[in-house]
Enzyme design. Structure first.
Site, PDB file in Angstrom:
ATOM      1  N   HIS A 186     -19.322  11.754  36.960  1.00 43.86           N
ATOM      2  CA  HIS A 186     -18.211  11.282  37.782  1.00 43.86           C
ATOM      3  C   HIS A 186     -18.654  10.718  39.125  1.00 43.86           C
ATOM      4  O   HIS A 186     -17.939   9.946  39.744  1.00 43.86           O
ATOM      5  CB  HIS A 186     -17.084  12.307  37.823  1.00 43.86           C
ATOM      6  CG  HIS A 186     -16.319  12.210  36.533  1.00 43.86           C
ATOM      7  ND1 HIS A 186     -16.759  12.858  35.404  1.00 43.86           N
ATOM      8  CD2 HIS A 186     -15.282  11.439  36.171  1.00 43.86           C
ATOM      9  CE1 HIS A 186     -15.960  12.508  34.404  1.00 43.86           C
ATOM     10  NE2 HIS A 186     -15.053  11.657  34.840  1.00 43.86           N
ATOM     11  N   CYS A 484     -12.002   1.798  27.580  1.00 43.68           N
ATOM     12  CA  CYS A 484     -11.872   2.095  29.006  1.00 43.68           C
ATOM     13  C   CYS A 484     -13.041   2.939  29.520  1.00 43.68           C
ATOM     14  O   CYS A 484     -13.029   3.390  30.653  1.00 43.68           O
ATOM     15  CB  CYS A 484     -10.538   2.766  29.313  1.00 43.68           C
ATOM     16  SG  CYS A 484     -10.366   4.375  28.526  1.00 43.68           S
TER      17      CYS A 484
HETATM   18  C1  PEP Z   1     -14.410   8.193  28.678  1.00 42.43           C
HETATM   19  O1  PEP Z   1     -14.684   9.317  28.266  1.00 42.43           O
HETATM   20  O2  PEP Z   1     -15.007   7.151  28.301  1.00 42.43           O
HETATM   21  C2  PEP Z   1     -13.341   7.995  29.657  1.00 42.43           C
HETATM   22  C3  PEP Z   1     -12.951   6.782  29.983  1.00 42.43           C
HETATM   23  O3  PEP Z   1     -12.812   9.096  30.258  1.00 42.43           O
HETATM   24  P1  PEP Z   1     -13.588   9.943  31.402  1.00 42.43           P
HETATM   25  O4  PEP Z   1     -14.807   9.190  31.784  1.00 42.43           O
HETATM   26  O5  PEP Z   1     -12.646  10.098  32.534  1.00 42.43           O
HETATM   27  O6  PEP Z   1     -13.863  11.210  30.685  1.00 42.43           O
END
Ligand code: PEP
Ligand code: MG
Length: 559
Positions: A186, A484
């Site tokens: 993150h 995404c």
């Molecule tokens: C993913 O897992 O690709 C996603 C877009 O969600 P996050 O990165 O927030 O887990």
């Protein structure tokens, strides 16, 4: 000549130059701290340290934004708590040195807070933060965390906690370098979101002396110490060449033969929404709602949530906004949304599974979204994270419809959902591939484990096979499938994804122009050819190289 260059993984594009500010890790009391000769003097030192921590936190609160201010003020009050100082005093009288006395007093208090539960239990992290700061003060070493910044700075750390990244001083942080972290940690996602060039997995990053000027290259994944004029000039030329190429295309995303691939923004809150709304994007493909609550101690009321959602929706007018319901747990822990300790949080009750156990979380969110959607007239679509089965998809869709929201979707980030997408998608209106988690679960490699970056590479042919399976289910059911995850923002991989059949790509807004440019140079057939090349490759590196070699030079020259 430029000084040494350290290589890592570039996770947020762009270049930056600035002095290094090291983020100090918490220090533990030294094992050989002597028992105090003078208990009164030692107690006074503890009192001074706690007072200094309170003053420092108040000063930060005064300079912080509306989101961080109340958290910092509440933490300052803990540092002023007379009981905490008294408890430390007792430990000193019993023979502990000041640093150990603070540690023991904090541990005692934390146990009491935890036993009290509710609001108090939620303050434990703040209490420990106060303790870490006071220990640093009493030992005369820098306070842990990001120090207050006075000018443009390149932040260097082992890694940053999500809450730490979210509260970074955007006005002063020009670059981020971490020794740990991965391409979908993150820290990486938030840095790209904020448009701050970032490189992770830089070995020896924390040894770079504070104040050293460094050039950060978030595209190449390089950090150069004491860069010379030639390097800075070369970076400037590359920036300008790229900007000129990207300025030549605008508007909705499409291949050179006019096949539409919507280009959408990933956002995490109101500031992101306001910034992205003003950019050339077709809407939002992923609003990570949990980012709003990373430092919250309790679930906000429906009205409070609706107020935030209104502010997020407004900047997009009639453009679509895809909102993901709370994805709490594992790498995104929320104080108020968990079911206690788990052995393997990434495989535990996170995302939708958590909301099924605590439906009030999702229901209050859906009510707030429905309210905000009605008031703004926005095109709101809601999707659930971590869906594995058709039953889960159906459960979610029924709740979304009961709340009066028109469109329900699922994230496809568990291989099971991708492989069975024809059944999962039959229950909903759309799917969105979360390739960050999809790579984690396909390759059985923890996304927080930077050392596993190679396995987590979305170019892994196995990951592409799973993406292809999800797209086949989309084609069979006539349901659109987008992407995404971070892979959507890689211009070469975006071509492959379009070739596999995805209908939208959602990414940090800063990444949109290069992806738009890449699509505009290649026909859909060419994208299909590139997708086949990537899937035929034996390794991630081979797949990337094969696609790079076959893509037009007009594109590769600016990457
Ligand atoms: C993913 O897992 O690709 C996603 C877009 O969600 P996050 O990165 O927030 O887990
Ligand atoms: Mg995910």
């Amino acid at each position: 000549m430029s000084g040494d260059t350290r290589h890592g993984v570039g996770v947020s594009p762009g270049t930056a130059v600035g002095p290094v500010v090291q983020v100090a890790p918490p220090v533990r009391p030294p094992a050989d701290e002597p028992a105090p000769d003078d208990a009164d003097a030692a107690t006074s030192r503890v009192l001074e340290s706690l007072a200094a921590v309170a003053v420092d936190l108040d000063a930060r609160a005064a300079a912080a934004d509306e989101h961080a201010k109340p958290i910092l003020k509440a933490t300052a009050m803990i540092a002023r708590d007379k009981g905490l100082a008294k408890a430390a005093g007792k430990h000193i009288a019993a023979g502990l040195g000041p640093a150990h006395a603070i540690e023991a007093a904090v541990a005692e208090y934390a146990a009491q807070f935890e036993a009290l539960g509710g609001y108090f239990a939620e303050r434990v992290a703040d209490l420990k933060d106060v303790g870490d700061r006071a220990i640093a003060h009493v030992l005369g070493v820098p306070s842990p965390g990001v120090p207050p910044l006075t000018g443009p700075s390149v932040i260097v750390a082992v890694d940053l906690a999500p809450a730490e990244t979210a509260t970074l001083d955007r006005a002063h942080v020009v670059g981020i370098v971490t020794a740990a972290g991965g391409r979908t940690s993150h820290t990486a996602i938030l840095a790209a979101q904020m448009g701050i060039p970032a490189v992770v997995q830089v070995h020896g990053a924390t040894d770079i002396p504070a104040g050293t000027t460094v050039a950060v290259d978030g595209d190449a994944g390089a950090v150069t110490l004491d860069p010379d004029m030639d390097l800075l000039e070369a970076q400037r030329v590359r920036r300008e060449r790229r900007a000129a190429a990207l300025a030549g295309v605008s508007g909705p995303g499409a291949t050179s033969d006019g096949h539409a691939v919507a280009l959408l923004a990933n956002i995490g809150g109101v500031d992101d929404a306001v910034a992205a709304g003003a950019q050339d994007v077709e809407g939002v493909g992923l609003f990570r709602t949990e980012f709003l609550y990373l430092s919250a101690n309790a679930l906000p009321s429906v009205e409070e949530q609706a107020d935030v959602y209104r502010k997020v929706l407004e900047p997009f007018g009639s453009r679509r906004v895809v909102v993901r319901t709370l994805d709490a747990g594992a790498d995104k822990p929320l104080a108020f949304a968990n079911l206690g300790e788990e052995e393997n949080p990434a495989l535990g009750r996170r995302g939708l599974r958590l909301c099924q156990a605590k439906p009030e979380l999702i229901d209050s969110q859906l009510s707030a979204l429905a309210l905000a959607a009605r008031e703004t007239g926005a095109d709101v679509r809601v999707m659930a994270p971590m869906v594995a089965t058709a039953e889960e998809a159906a459960w979610f869709a029924s709740r979304v419809r009961a709340a009066g929201l028109p469109k329900a979707g699922v994230m496809i980030e568990v291989p099971a959902a991708a492989l069975r997408s024809r059944h999962v998608l039959a229950e909903v209106d759309f799917g969105s591939l979360g390739t960050n988690d999809l790579a984690q679960y396909t390759m059985a490699a923890d996304r927080m484990e930077g050392e596993l970056s190679d396995l987590l590479d979305p170019w892994q042919p196995a990951v592409l096979d799973v993406v292809a399976a999800a797209c086949e289910g989309g084609a069979e059911t006539g349901k659109p499938v987008g992407v995404c995850g971070e892979s959507a923002g890689d211009p070469l991989l975006a071509l492959v994804l379009a070739g596999l059949g995805v209908s939208s790509l959602s990414m940090a807004p800063k990444k949109v122009p290069a992806v738009r440019f890449a699509l505009s140079l290649h026909s859909l057939d060419k994208c299909r050819e590139l997708a086949a090349l990537a899937r035929d490759a034996r390794s991630a590196a081979d797949a990337r190289e094969a696609v790079r070699a076959a893509a037009g030079e007009e594109l590769t020259a600016i990457l």
